[in-house]
Design an enzyme around this catalytic site. Structure first.
Site, PDB file in Angstrom:
ATOM      1  N   HIS A  43       0.852  -1.183   0.000  1.00 16.61           N
ATOM      2  CA  HIS A  43       0.000   0.000   0.000  1.00 16.61           C
ATOM      3  C   HIS A  43       0.889   1.233   0.000  1.00 16.61           C
ATOM      4  O   HIS A  43       1.111   1.849   1.053  1.00 16.61           O
ATOM      5  CB  HIS A  43      -0.923  -0.024   1.216  1.00 16.61           C
ATOM      6  CG  HIS A  43      -2.003   1.012   1.184  1.00 16.61           C
ATOM      7  ND1 HIS A  43      -3.253   0.780   1.703  1.00 16.61           N
ATOM      8  CD2 HIS A  43      -2.022   2.277   0.710  1.00 16.61           C
ATOM      9  CE1 HIS A  43      -3.998   1.870   1.551  1.00 16.61           C
ATOM     10  NE2 HIS A  43      -3.262   2.786   0.955  1.00 16.61           N
ATOM     11  N   GLU A  70      -2.537  -1.655  -3.239  1.00 21.48           N
ATOM     12  CA  GLU A  70      -3.635  -0.870  -2.688  1.00 21.48           C
ATOM     13  C   GLU A  70      -3.284   0.611  -2.716  1.00 21.48           C
ATOM     14  O   GLU A  70      -2.111   0.979  -2.624  1.00 21.48           O
ATOM     15  CB  GLU A  70      -3.894  -1.246  -1.220  1.00 21.48           C
ATOM     16  CG  GLU A  70      -4.272  -2.686  -0.987  1.00 21.48           C
ATOM     17  CD  GLU A  70      -4.512  -2.965   0.488  1.00 21.48           C
ATOM     18  OE1 GLU A  70      -5.131  -4.013   0.776  1.00 21.48           O
ATOM     19  OE2 GLU A  70      -4.085  -2.154   1.338  1.00 21.48           O
ATOM     20  N   HIS A 190      -8.072  -5.452   7.464  1.00 16.35           N
ATOM     21  CA  HIS A 190      -7.833  -4.416   8.456  1.00 16.35           C
ATOM     22  C   HIS A 190      -8.096  -4.963   9.854  1.00 16.35           C
ATOM     23  O   HIS A 190      -9.230  -5.245  10.228  1.00 16.35           O
ATOM     24  CB  HIS A 190      -8.659  -3.147   8.237  1.00 16.35           C
ATOM     25  CG  HIS A 190      -8.007  -1.939   8.859  1.00 16.35           C
ATOM     26  ND1 HIS A 190      -7.096  -1.151   8.183  1.00 16.35           N
ATOM     27  CD2 HIS A 190      -8.087  -1.421  10.098  1.00 16.35           C
ATOM     28  CE1 HIS A 190      -6.671  -0.187   8.972  1.00 16.35           C
ATOM     29  NE2 HIS A 190      -7.250  -0.330  10.150  1.00 16.35           N
TER      30      HIS A 190
END
Length: 237
Positions: A43, A70, A190
């Site tokens: 990410h 991401e 998450h």
């Protein structure tokens, strides 16, 4: 079996804290795949405070399982993804300077924008997933963008599960059922951990993939990467 994609942002954070190349991000990515993980997630953020754009380019030839990038689809990010051609891109509405991802997309408000971005990536044969809160209207909105998958933002589940509230899974299950009805693939991520991953997986029909980074790296400090990767794989079967 639900696939495990390991987010290696925290490895880059540790490397960057000292400078140099220890730990070696590319070697860690190789080893995690060798240990059995089904994919590698990164990410990169605009300030490159952990994963750098060059890391993303270097990993292109290292990741032989599934490569997932991401991020917020701003111009530089879009250009990077089109250059690297990962297997999957996950669109996340990060605010600049955000410590970590903290919300899913409003897929109704940003429908036109997301549709344009999704179309661009799909034209380049990149599978697209949209990060969403467990709200049924957001799942329906995601479907309208043409995305292949959604990624359920699981922070609220993880927090409530840690408090003993098992009913926190209910909105996620409802959204998963709806996504299945709409023909959307389901990813999740998450704050998922060894403590909560099996319960989550068991209650999400047709969960295709989870992306886990912070918890997995933290658990590996005690138990070792190879052991922890395989502990997750056993729970995801």
């Amino acid at each position: 079996m639900t696939k495990l994609s390991v987010n290696i942002n925290k490895i880059a954070t540790l490397r960057n804290a000292r400078g140099g190349n220890v730990p070696n991000l590319l070697q860690v990515a190789k080893d995690i795949q060798k240990f059995g993980a089904n994919g590698i997630t990164i990410h990169p953020r605009p300030d490159e405070r952990h994963i750098t754009y060059q890391d993303a380019r270097d990993l292109k030839d290292i990741v032989y399982t599934e490569y997932n990038i991401e991020g917020n689809p701003q111009h530089n990010f879009i250009d990077l993804v089109l250059e690297c051609k990962p297997d999957q891109v996950t669109l996340v509405p990060d605010a600049i300077g955000a410590l970590t991802s903290n919300a899913g997309w409003d897929t109704i408000k940003y429908k036109e924008y997301l549709t344009e971005v999704v179309s661009e990536f799909k034209r380049n044969n990149i599978r697209v997933s949209i990060f969403v809160d467990p709200i049924e209207a957001m799942i329906e909105g995601a479907k309208e963008t043409g995305t292949d998958r959604i990624e359920l933002y699981t922070e609220t589940f993880a927090h409530q599960y840690g408090l003993g509230n098992l009913k926190a899974i209910e909105p996620f299950t409802k959204c998963a059922v709806l996504a299945n009805e709409l023909g959307l693939g389901i990813n999740a991520g998450h704050d998922l951990s060894l403590d909560n991953i099996k319960f989550f997986k068991d209650n999400i029909p047709n969960l295709l993939e989870v992306s886990i980074g912070h918890a997995l790296v933290s658990e590996s400090l005690y138990l070792g990467f190879e052991n922890v990767v395989n502990m997750y794989l056993r729970k995801l079967k």
